[in-house]
Write a protein that holds these residues in place. Sequence first.
Motif: not given
Length: 396
Positions: A175-180
């Motif tokens: 899930d790219p939105m977990q790059y944080h």
Amino acid sequence: MANEKRVLSHVTLTAEPGAIGGLPQGGADFGAAVNTDALLDQCVPARQARRGPDAPPGGAADLRVRRRCGRVLRPARGCGEVSEAATLPRRGKMRSAPVAAPRLLHLRCMSLAGFHRLAVWHWPAPGNAVPVVCVHGLTRNARDFDTLARELVKRGRSVYCPDIVGRGHSDWLRDPMQYHLGQYAADLNNVINLIGAEQVDQVGTSLGGLVGMTLAAQPGHPIRRLVLNDIGPFIPSAALRRLGRDIDAPVRHFPSLVEAQLHYRQTLAPFGALSNAEWCHLTEHSLKPAVGRPGFEVRYDPAIARTDHPWQYFNVDLWSSWRRIDCPVQVLRGADSDFISSATCQRMADSGPRARIVEVPGCGHAPTLTRPGQTAAVADFLEGGDELRAGGQAAG
């Protein structure tokens, strides 16, 4: 021998001398490779080792191996699995990898999308000095710290350089939105747990510095000394938009290393005037062989741009975190940097941990930490003590 040691599924056995792994070359250099995992000596054939009366059938092979070879999986205490690159034995004893090349470890970490493997490059050193963890920038990788790591090892410091998830040899997130930032900080905490030391020193370039600030602002953190390379608690939106344009660039594939190096010389021009060898090093470690076609691809997940987009419209303000940091901090600022201004550096020197400021001439965002003056400034600062002052003020 590989079967007896239960590593057969994790290594590639070969009877052919030459390069194993790395980036294969084409044209007149066909058959050669750069950044190889191992190099079997073409002049010395494999020969059977001396066998004693109790030796098992088949015996063991005695190979002359240059550089590092093979990967042996071992359990990490409390941290999932670790894959460690080790040198094959010549006379029945395991030998540690030479200082000239780091050992690649793999650490199992977790995000909301599941588990992922984090690559960590380990530069071992004798002694019990506080280890150093170096964390790279947004689209870079751990091998950016090779020069600094060698200098620190000479001074007796073990160095650990993780590839942030989605970069280098680490897995890409489902899930790219977990790059944080929260995910990166959690992964870095796992790396520190793997090291097993009560305290570590940290060097962070750009995004890596933000990760370090995130940890150092938490109660009970393990950071003894922190080096921030061209990053601070305030980042102007204009700098983030400039970086975003580079990430969104459509160039993901390069027919050859020559075209790739020309690309990086342009996009990484703020690094300053580097030598040809330095550009070659940055280029080679930024790429991997392309899948399904000749050439090379970038060694990071292009999807990280999705989580970077919202930040391009706002200034990043982390002054509240800065005031909670209670360890000594050094800031390296590129003289032409658009990420951290002189005014921001002055405020960092006057507030919170009262950072020591070092300005690096001839570069912008960010100093590469490959020049003697830069590596010496970092190494000298890390040799200091862990003196603290109540209220988040570093003494001295």
